[in-house]
Every structure is written in C-alpha cells, then in structure tokens.
Motif scaffolding. Structure first.
Motif, mmCIF file in Angstrom:
data_model
loop_
_atom_site.group_PDB
_atom_site.id
_atom_site.type_symbol
_atom_site.label_atom_id
_atom_site.label_comp_id
_atom_site.label_asym_id
_atom_site.label_seq_id
_atom_site.Cartn_x
_atom_site.Cartn_y
_atom_site.Cartn_z
ATOM 1 N N GLU A 150 0.867 -1.164 0.021
ATOM 2 C CA GLU A 150 -0.037 -0.096 0.026
ATOM 3 C C GLU A 150 0.834 1.361 0.087
ATOM 4 O OE1 GLU A 150 -1.480 2.663 1.955
ATOM 5 O OE2 GLU A 150 -2.414 2.576 0.092
ATOM 6 N N THR A 151 2.111 1.212 0.579
ATOM 7 C CA THR A 151 2.852 2.384 0.812
ATOM 8 C C THR A 151 4.134 2.642 -0.053
ATOM 9 O OG1 THR A 151 4.239 1.442 2.558
ATOM 10 C CG2 THR A 151 1.937 2.611 3.188
ATOM 11 N N GLN A 152 4.631 1.515 -0.436
ATOM 12 C CA GLN A 152 6.001 1.583 -1.133
ATOM 13 C C GLN A 152 5.893 1.344 -2.590
ATOM 14 O OE1 GLN A 152 8.972 -0.523 1.122
ATOM 15 N NE2 GLN A 152 8.622 0.469 2.839
ATOM 16 N N GLY A 153 4.879 1.455 -3.301
ATOM 17 C CA GLY A 153 4.737 1.139 -4.935
ATOM 18 C C GLY A 153 4.497 -0.377 -4.865
ATOM 19 N N GLU A 154 3.944 -0.880 -5.908
ATOM 20 C CA GLU A 154 3.628 -2.242 -6.077
ATOM 21 C C GLU A 154 4.511 -3.036 -7.328
ATOM 22 O OE1 GLU A 154 -0.362 -3.234 -6.099
ATOM 23 O OE2 GLU A 154 -0.888 -1.991 -4.823
ATOM 24 N N ALA A 155 5.084 -3.947 -6.761
ATOM 25 C CA ALA A 155 6.010 -4.542 -7.993
ATOM 26 C C ALA A 155 4.886 -5.242 -8.827
ATOM 27 C CB ALA A 155 6.750 -5.751 -7.137
ATOM 28 N N GLY A 156 5.249 -5.461 -9.953
ATOM 29 C CA GLY A 156 4.408 -5.884 -11.075
ATOM 30 C C GLY A 156 3.478 -4.802 -11.609
ATOM 31 N N ARG A 157 3.903 -3.473 -11.379
ATOM 32 C CA ARG A 157 3.058 -2.318 -11.957
ATOM 33 C C ARG A 157 1.663 -2.486 -12.057
ATOM 34 N NH1 ARG A 157 7.557 -1.145 -16.648
ATOM 35 N NH2 ARG A 157 9.169 -0.880 -15.365
ATOM 36 N N ARG A 158 0.812 -1.943 -11.400
ATOM 37 C CA ARG A 158 -0.418 -2.202 -11.589
ATOM 38 C C ARG A 158 -1.242 -1.275 -12.884
ATOM 39 N NH1 ARG A 158 -4.893 -2.177 -6.623
ATOM 40 N NH2 ARG A 158 -4.118 -4.249 -6.027
#
Length: 420
Positions: A388-396
């Motif tokens: 939720e806070t550090q950016g999501e791997a696998g680019r949403r």
C-alpha cells in the motif's frame, strides 16, 4: 450505530493507513504513518487469536467479527486514532491466476485515460465470470501497435493499445463474507490484496523479484504461492492446507489435547533428525486422563508423525510449480515464509523435494513494528503495508478510480451499507 471516527493530523504530507489480515489462527491489524521523506513507521499494532475462520474462509460471522474488532481496537488504542478504512488480505475463495492479453483500438490516434480505462474494464469483465470476482490485476507488458517496451502509454500516438495482464480472482461468496466481517467492524475496505502477493512483497528483495522468484507462505490454514518475473507479479494460488493440520496429526497420534499438541510442535517439532533425536525425549499428558500420568516420546518419533503432512504440502507445491506456465519465467529461486516455515528442517526438506534452493525468511524490518509481529508468521500483514505504501511490484494497471465503472468491491460496499 456506527462509531464516530476521530482524525489525526500529521505534519507535512504524512498520512495514516491501516491493514488487516484475517487468518486461520490469528487476526492482525497494523496502523502506519506514511510520508515521502520519513517513509513508513508503524504506530499501532494488534493481534488476536482467530475465531470463526477455517482454511482462510469465514465460517462464523459473529465470532470472526468479535476477534477482528478486538485486533483492530488494540491497534487503534496504540495509535491513538480510529480507522475508517483498511486494506485487507485475501486468501479465501480458491485464488486463481489468469494471464491474458486485452486490446482496444485508439480512435483518436493518441492514447488517453479513457482508452486505458476501456481496456481495463474489458479485462475485468473477462475474468469476472462464473461467480468469480476480481481481487487484483497488474500489467505484465504493454504494446503500442504491436511494439513492446513502453512504460506509460498515455499521450503516445498509436492505433491499437494492448496490455498483457495478470489477474487474480476468487469465488465471490467467500470474498463477500470476508468483506462483510470488515463492514460489521464499521470499516470500509480500501482495497483487497492477494495474501500470497503481500507475503512476497514482505520477504523477497527487489533483486529477487527482478531476477525471478517463487515465494511460498505456509500458514496455519493455507499454503500459497506467488511468482515474480522481471519484477512483475505473474502467478498466485492457494490451498487450504497448513500447520494446523500438523497439530491435528500430533494430537491424534499422541492422543493429547490440541493445545498440548501445538506446544509440542513448537518446542520439539522437526522434519530432519539428528542422531541425538533418537534419545531426546519429552513428556506429555493424554487427553481425558485426570490421573496426571505423563507419556514419553522422542523427537525422532515425533518427526515420523510430522513428516507425512509436510511431504504432502511439498507435493502440492511441486505440482503447482509443474502446472504453472510461469514457472520457467520465475526461475529456480524459492523463498519460504509463514508460521510453519519455522519448523526445524522444513527448508531443507523442501529443497530436496523440489530440487531447488530454498531460503527461509521473515518480513523486512519496518520502524515501529513490535518484535512480536516481526516473525515469519506475520509476513502477510507486513506485506500489506509494503503493497500500500511503497509502490507495487508488477506495476498495476493504470486506473482513474473516480471514473471507473462500479466494481465488485463497490457493489458489495453498497450492499453492506444497505444491510447495516
């Protein structure tokens, strides 16, 4: 009557976020402050023994609600605030991955937000069939007029936009029951996140995700897998098997109470025996025996009770790896986490079973996280904060949430408000 929400102001652009993991053996809630400069800091934490949950599925709404309320209240007291929404882990509903390509024409010749939204809506409609609900969707790759390598298509000239997408779906009814528990705690579901994805973000490094890795989380009631390739989330699955079944095996074999079986598993459980284990004995009471008679068993004998169940879990993992078309992209690296990962020798046994290196890991350190919640058993709830806070791997997938058509989550949210 819904409780009144208190607000907490933080300096600068800092905000507060809450996450909730309703598992088979425990329910955990974390509250954190997030800021661009200082990063992430946990300010509230709560955990309770789970009630009304079996294999990650809600089976008793009232009991699950009571346990969830207690965990949330504990975290709120510690943080000095009351939450209005939480991000929730999902392990129920027979999680299933879908990898597919969605295409749309670009009538204006320049890709805009509306074109991306149409493509995403088409992808959601494709996977939400037969009683399945979308839990998560992320971009794997995108192409403009058949040419790959772009990062953000918006504003680019093209006649056709195509996304290679990975989606995770769940059976609608178990997912609805999970959100119903959250709604009965007077909280909104800000998002739902696949539990295996959250666990993977907590324990796998960015380099591991980029090079390819499979993360296996063996919890009390579920065993889940998440695969990453080139820092993209490409596969997930979960099955209702875990360390609780090992506890039942011990209780049955020794004819001892479940609480005693859990203690024996934690203190003496192993799947790889040393020569001394043949003589290293422990005592235990028999169920229903009021005479105070204690029985004896060696650690080597206990290992023979535990090993068949662990072997079955290993066979499930190997089968999922063999069946997934993404295994070749995710490489051979495997990270093991979850409460059961602490069982002595489990990593070595799985490495031999799967024929690949296995690293046992707990969640990454986060400032303010209590030591009691820093073990591998809490990888999922810590991973929720990371997601939720550090950016999501696998680019949403690019989304404009305000302009999205009514999603399954919003439909159920409306149903909850009407019902309560």
């Amino acid at each position: 009557m819904a409780r009144e929400k208190s607000k907490r102001r933080t300096g600068g652009s800092r905000r507060v976020t809450g996450v909730l993991d309703i598992g088979t053996s425990k329910i955990a809630c974390l509250i954190a402050e997030v800021g661009p400069a200082a990063g992430l800091r946990v300010i509230g934490a709560g955990q309770q023994r789970a009630e009304g949950v079996k294999g990650g599925v809600i089976i008793d709404l009232d009991r699950a609600e009571g346990a969830a309320r207690s965990a949330i209240a504990e975290a709120e007291r510690m943080a000095g605030i009351e939450l209005s929404e939480v991000h929730v882990a999902v392990s129920c509903g027979r999680l299933k991955s879908h990898n597919f390509t969605a295409r749309v024409d670009v009538p204006n010749g320049v890709v805009g937000e509306a074109d991306v939204r149409r493509l995403m809506t088409a992808g959601q409609a494709y996977v939400e069939q037969g009683g399945r609900a979308l839990v998560h969707m992320n971009e794997v790759a995108l192409r403009l007029d058949g040419t790959p390598g772009f990062r953000d298509p918006r504003g680019m000239a093209a006649r056709e936009l195509a996304f290679d997408l990975h989606a995770v779906t769940a059976d609608e009814a178990p997912l609805r029951n999970l959100m119903m528990v959250v709604g009965r705690c007077y909280l909104e579901v800000a998002s739902h996140v696949p539990a295996p994805y959250a666990s993977a973000l907590a324990v796998a490094s960015e380099d591991e995700r980029r090079l390819g890795v499979t993360v296996v989380d063996i919890g009390a009631g579920t065993t889940s897998l998440a695969m990453f390739a080139e820092d993209r989330f490409v596969h997930a699955c979960a099955a209702p098997m875990g360390s609780t079944q090992i506890t039942f095996d011990i209780a049955r074999a020794l004819h001892t109470p479940l609480a005693e079986a859990e203690r024996i598993k934690a203190l003496y459980g192993t799947v790889v025996c040393a020569p001394s284990d043949e003589h290293d004995a422990f005592t235990y009471p028999s169920a229903g025996d009021d005479d105070g008679i204690l029985f004896h068993m060696t650690k080597a004998e206990l290992a023979e009770v535990i090993r068949p169940r662990v072997t079955a879990i290993g066979h499930y993992i190997r089968q999922r790896l063999d069946e997934s078309e993404m295994t070749s992209y995710a490489g051979r690296s495997l990270v093991l986490t979850g409460g059961a990962s602490q069982l002595t020798g489990l990593g070595d046994l799985l490495a031999a079973e799967l024929g690949r290196p296995v690293r046992v890991a707990g969640p990454q350190a986060i400032p303010g996280l209590p030591p009691a919640l820093s073990s591998a058993a809490f990888s999922t709830v810590v991973g929720l904060l990371v997601a939720e806070t550090q950016g999501e791997a696998g680019r949403r997938v690019y989304r404009n949430r305000d302009a999205e058509p009514e999603s399954y989550l919003k439909r159920v949210g409306s149903w909850l408000r009407e019902g309560f």
